[in-house]
Design an enzyme around this catalytic site. Structure first.
Site, PDB file in Angstrom:
ATOM      1  N   ASP A 147       0.818  -1.103  -0.189  1.00 43.64           N
ATOM      2  CA  ASP A 147       0.009  -0.411  -0.083  1.00 43.64           C
ATOM      3  C   ASP A 147       1.010   1.122  -0.121  1.00 43.64           C
ATOM      4  O   ASP A 147       2.256   0.860   0.320  1.00 43.64           O
ATOM      5  CB  ASP A 147      -1.158   0.053   1.438  1.00 43.64           C
ATOM      6  CG  ASP A 147      -1.942   1.111   1.654  1.00 43.64           C
ATOM      7  OD1 ASP A 147      -2.061   1.535   0.248  1.00 43.64           O
ATOM      8  OD2 ASP A 147      -1.971   1.472   2.852  1.00 43.64           O
TER       9      ASP A 147
ATOM     10  N   GLU B  51      -0.332   4.776   0.915  1.00 43.61           N
ATOM     11  CA  GLU B  51      -0.348   5.871   2.259  1.00 43.61           C
ATOM     12  C   GLU B  51      -0.285   5.169   3.303  1.00 43.61           C
ATOM     13  O   GLU B  51      -1.054   4.382   4.009  1.00 43.61           O
ATOM     14  CB  GLU B  51      -1.329   6.846   1.774  1.00 43.61           C
ATOM     15  CG  GLU B  51      -1.566   7.981   0.455  1.00 43.61           C
ATOM     16  CD  GLU B  51      -3.099   8.316   0.528  1.00 43.61           C
ATOM     17  OE1 GLU B  51      -4.007   9.404   1.200  1.00 43.61           O
ATOM     18  OE2 GLU B  51      -3.641   8.132  -1.148  1.00 43.61           O
TER      19      GLU B  51
ATOM     20  N   GLU C 139      -0.911  10.212   5.298  1.00 42.35           N
ATOM     21  CA  GLU C 139      -1.889  10.059   3.582  1.00 42.35           C
ATOM     22  C   GLU C 139      -2.138  11.309   3.464  1.00 42.35           C
ATOM     23  O   GLU C 139      -2.473  12.549   4.388  1.00 42.35           O
ATOM     24  CB  GLU C 139      -3.320  10.229   5.233  1.00 42.35           C
ATOM     25  CG  GLU C 139      -3.321   8.324   5.370  1.00 42.35           C
ATOM     26  CD  GLU C 139      -4.015   7.452   5.403  1.00 42.35           C
ATOM     27  OE1 GLU C 139      -4.354   7.975   4.125  1.00 42.35           O
ATOM     28  OE2 GLU C 139      -3.729   6.317   5.151  1.00 42.35           O
TER      29      GLU C 139
ATOM     30  N   ARG D  94     -16.019  12.676  -0.152  1.00 37.62           N
ATOM     31  CA  ARG D  94     -15.273  13.401  -0.570  1.00 37.62           C
ATOM     32  C   ARG D  94     -15.264  14.972  -1.515  1.00 37.62           C
ATOM     33  O   ARG D  94     -14.758  15.610  -1.203  1.00 37.62           O
ATOM     34  CB  ARG D  94     -13.096  13.049  -0.595  1.00 37.62           C
ATOM     35  CG  ARG D  94     -13.312  12.457   0.659  1.00 37.62           C
ATOM     36  CD  ARG D  94     -11.451  11.418   0.248  1.00 37.62           C
ATOM     37  NE  ARG D  94     -11.145  10.547   1.151  1.00 37.62           N
ATOM     38  CZ  ARG D  94      -9.769  10.031   0.906  1.00 37.62           C
ATOM     39  NH1 ARG D  94      -9.882   9.344  -0.479  1.00 37.62           N
ATOM     40  NH2 ARG D  94      -9.793   9.295   2.360  1.00 37.62           N
TER      41      ARG D  94
ATOM     42  N   SER E 157      -1.819   1.071  -5.109  1.00 37.13           N
ATOM     43  CA  SER E 157      -2.685   2.191  -3.883  1.00 37.13           C
ATOM     44  C   SER E 157      -4.296   2.257  -4.694  1.00 37.13           C
ATOM     45  O   SER E 157      -4.491   2.448  -6.098  1.00 37.13           O
ATOM     46  CB  SER E 157      -1.639   3.458  -3.857  1.00 37.13           C
ATOM     47  OG  SER E 157      -2.546   4.250  -3.679  1.00 37.13           O
TER      48      SER E 157
ATOM     49  N   LYS F  26      -6.899  -3.874  -5.215  1.00 40.32           N
ATOM     50  CA  LYS F  26      -5.699  -4.425  -4.554  1.00 40.32           C
ATOM     51  C   LYS F  26      -6.225  -6.313  -4.923  1.00 40.32           C
ATOM     52  O   LYS F  26      -5.204  -6.831  -4.629  1.00 40.32           O
ATOM     53  CB  LYS F  26      -5.900  -4.346  -3.295  1.00 40.32           C
ATOM     54  CG  LYS F  26      -5.165  -2.504  -2.996  1.00 40.32           C
ATOM     55  CD  LYS F  26      -5.353  -2.113  -1.532  1.00 40.32           C
ATOM     56  CE  LYS F  26      -4.991  -0.497  -1.772  1.00 40.32           C
ATOM     57  NZ  LYS F  26      -4.209  -0.108  -0.683  1.00 40.32           N
TER      58      LYS F  26
ATOM     59  N   ASP G 139      -1.786  -0.734   5.532  1.00 40.06           N
ATOM     60  CA  ASP G 139      -2.375  -0.049   7.039  1.00 40.06           C
ATOM     61  C   ASP G 139      -3.971  -0.457   7.287  1.00 40.06           C
ATOM     62  O   ASP G 139      -4.832   0.080   8.302  1.00 40.06           O
ATOM     63  CB  ASP G 139      -1.832   0.489   7.168  1.00 40.06           C
ATOM     64  CG  ASP G 139      -2.508   2.065   6.295  1.00 40.06           C
ATOM     65  OD1 ASP G 139      -2.712   2.078   5.608  1.00 40.06           O
ATOM     66  OD2 ASP G 139      -2.397   2.763   6.779  1.00 40.06           O
TER      67      ASP G 139
ATOM     68  N   ASN H 135      -9.008  -1.279   3.286  1.00 38.70           N
ATOM     69  CA  ASN H 135      -8.543  -1.989   1.738  1.00 38.70           C
ATOM     70  C   ASN H 135      -7.772  -2.646   1.403  1.00 38.70           C
ATOM     71  O   ASN H 135      -7.749  -2.942   0.166  1.00 38.70           O
ATOM     72  CB  ASN H 135      -8.977  -1.022   1.236  1.00 38.70           C
ATOM     73  CG  ASN H 135      -7.719   0.639   0.759  1.00 38.70           C
ATOM     74  OD1 ASN H 135      -7.783   0.252   1.736  1.00 38.70           O
ATOM     75  ND2 ASN H 135      -8.104   1.074   0.133  1.00 38.70           N
TER      76      ASN H 135
END
Length: 200
Positions: free
Chosen positions: A7, A9, A15, A46, A90, A133, A152, A155
């Site tokens: 991953d 971020e 992040e 967002r 990602s 992913k 982390d 996802n």
């Protein structure tokens, strides 16, 4: 043949949305995939917040220009890449990731793309493939690779669990508690040692 899938971020760089939340003074933009498992829902929300505040791609890219990799990330990545193939997988976007890839020495990244209007407004996003992913890890396995994965967030769990070996890295207490079977590490030295032990 091993390939490591990481991953971005929270693992190699801070992040992006948290940094932008701080820079823009919009606290609700701190929410990430550590908080919301449904990425489509998170991104749609967002984009609504950005529109409401009249913010676009340029403002986010200005923040990204100030972000450096997590201390030790580039050395970790360089050492790992000297031992095996590495792909960063990602859910971020090429328009965000490119300056960060430069700071990390141009590793390979598979990510998504934003739809941006001429005035710079982010009008939508195009995911490379659904559940990218896990789907990518499965595709690599289908062409003869054994995958080792680390991430982390929620996802990342699919690719971690589907791999020959998978590790949580700098994850949350909740994700670690919910997945006690997954080894969890906090330092690059620990993660590197764990990956090394799986190569061969």
């Amino acid at each position: 043949m091993d390939i490591v899938c990481l991953d971005l971020e929270g693992v190699l760089v801070p992040e992006i949305w948290i940094a932008f939340s701080q820079a823009s003074g919009i606290p609700e933009l701190k929410k990430t995939t550590r908080d919301e498992p449904d990425y489509d829902k998170l991104m749609t929300w967002r984009l609504g917040v950005l529109k409401e505040h009249g913010l676009g791609l340029r403002e986010i890219q200005d923040t990204i220009a100030t972000i450096d990799p997590i201390p030790g990330a580039k050395d970790f990545l360089d050492e790992l890449r000297s031992m095996t193939q590495v792909i960063i997988i990602s859910d971020t976007f090429t328009q965000f990731a490119t300056p960060l890839m430069k700071k990390l020495g141009w590793p390979t990244i598979f990510c998504n793309s934003l739809e941006v209007a001429e005035n710079g407004e982010i009008t939508g996003f195009k995911m490379r493939i659904e559940n990218s992913k896990l789907t990518t890890v499965r595709a690599l396995q289908s062409i003869g690779y054994e995958t080792i994965a680390s991430g982390d967030s929620y996802n990342d769990l699919g690719m971690i669990k589907a791999s020959k070996a998978g590790f949580l890295f700098k994850s949350t207490d909740k994700i670690k508690a919910d997945n006690p079977d997954l080894p969890a590490y906090e330092t690059y030295d620990e993660l590197l040692a764990a990956i090394k032990a799986q190569l061969g």
